[in-house]
Motif scaffolding. Structure first.
Motif, PDB file in Angstrom:
ATOM      1  N   LYS A  70       0.869  -1.102   0.020  1.00 49.83           N
ATOM      2  CA  LYS A  70       0.161   0.108   0.032  1.00 49.83           C
ATOM      3  C   LYS A  70       0.922   1.315  -0.113  1.00 49.83           C
ATOM      4  CE  LYS A  70      -3.937  -2.193   2.088  1.00 49.83           C
ATOM      5  NZ  LYS A  70      -4.576  -2.370   3.440  1.00 49.83           N
ATOM      6  N   ASP A  73       2.078   1.858  -3.456  1.00 51.28           N
ATOM      7  CA  ASP A  73       0.914   2.412  -4.347  1.00 51.28           C
ATOM      8  C   ASP A  73       0.571   3.695  -4.153  1.00 51.28           C
ATOM      9  OD1 ASP A  73       0.602  -0.222  -5.637  1.00 51.28           O
ATOM     10  OD2 ASP A  73      -0.856  -0.794  -4.091  1.00 51.28           O
ATOM     11  N   ALA A  74       0.981   3.892  -2.843  1.00 47.87           N
ATOM     12  CA  ALA A  74       0.631   5.694  -2.536  1.00 47.87           C
ATOM     13  C   ALA A  74       1.775   6.338  -3.155  1.00 47.87           C
ATOM     14  CB  ALA A  74       0.466   5.747  -1.067  1.00 47.87           C
ATOM     15  N   ASP A  76       3.296   5.887  -5.786  1.00 47.74           N
ATOM     16  CA  ASP A  76       2.825   5.826  -7.242  1.00 47.74           C
ATOM     17  C   ASP A  76       1.608   6.660  -7.987  1.00 47.74           C
ATOM     18  OD1 ASP A  76       4.624   4.518  -9.010  1.00 47.74           O
ATOM     19  OD2 ASP A  76       3.748   2.988  -9.155  1.00 47.74           O
ATOM     20  N   THR A  77       0.586   6.551  -6.951  1.00 48.22           N
ATOM     21  CA  THR A  77      -0.744   7.224  -7.342  1.00 48.22           C
ATOM     22  C   THR A  77      -1.000   8.332  -6.400  1.00 48.22           C
ATOM     23  OG1 THR A  77      -1.876   5.767  -5.833  1.00 48.22           O
ATOM     24  CG2 THR A  77      -1.392   4.957  -8.129  1.00 48.22           C
ATOM     25  N   GLU A  78      -0.645   8.662  -5.494  1.00 52.84           N
ATOM     26  CA  GLU A  78      -1.301   9.758  -4.631  1.00 52.84           C
ATOM     27  C   GLU A  78      -0.092  10.957  -4.284  1.00 52.84           C
ATOM     28  OE1 GLU A  78      -2.745   8.194  -0.882  1.00 52.84           O
ATOM     29  OE2 GLU A  78      -3.916   6.819  -2.072  1.00 52.84           O
ATOM     30  N   THR A  79      -0.405  11.833  -3.846  1.00 56.19           N
ATOM     31  CA  THR A  79       0.695  13.096  -3.458  1.00 56.19           C
ATOM     32  C   THR A  79       0.860  12.742  -1.973  1.00 56.19           C
ATOM     33  OG1 THR A  79      -0.696  14.534  -4.836  1.00 56.19           O
ATOM     34  CG2 THR A  79       0.853  15.195  -3.198  1.00 56.19           C
TER      35      THR A  79
END
Length: 130
Positions: A70, A73-74, A76-79
């Motif tokens: 997770k 993933d954060a 990669d995808t979130e600020t």
């Protein structure tokens, strides 16, 4: 035993470049995860075979694998919010400023290196030499 089936470890990523592996390792270790990358040295030495070898798995402890996945993933995808680093203590002074080596010593060390192929031991952080 295949590299993807190590007891107590779970693969959370597969990388194909040494730089990518080091970025993942640095991010995960900075977040407090213990990371294992079997085959990293093979990848860094024969990078052109990375696809043929199937890449290198990035593994963490099984108990924290979901949390690590997770986290990646954060990234990669979130600020991701970066915290301000602690300020440096600029009030502390060194005991003595370092002196440059005398010219004769530098010449002798250069000749030693030239004739033997080995450099003298470095001074600095892990040495008490001047």
């Amino acid at each position: 035993m295949p590299l993807t089936k190590v007891p107590g470890l779970t693969r959370i990523a597969q990388v194909y470049a040494p730089a990518e592996a080091m970025l993942l390792v640095t991010a995960l270790e900075g977040a407090g995860f213990r990371v294992f990358v079997p085959g990293f040295h093979t990848l860094s030495n024969v990078q052109y075979l990375s696809v043929a070898l199937g890449g290198v798995p990035v593994m963490v402890e099984t108990a924290r694998a979901d949390e690590a996945a997770k986290f990646l993933d954060a990234l990669d995808t979130e600020t991701v919010e970066l915290l301000d680093p602690l300020p440096f203590d600029t009030t502390q002074q060194d005991d003595m400023p370092s002196r440059p080596k005398p010219l004769l010593r530098r010449i002798l060390e250069s000749l030693f290196y030239l004739f033997t192929g080995t450099a003298p031991a470095l001074g600095g952080r892990f040495s008490n030499r001047d």
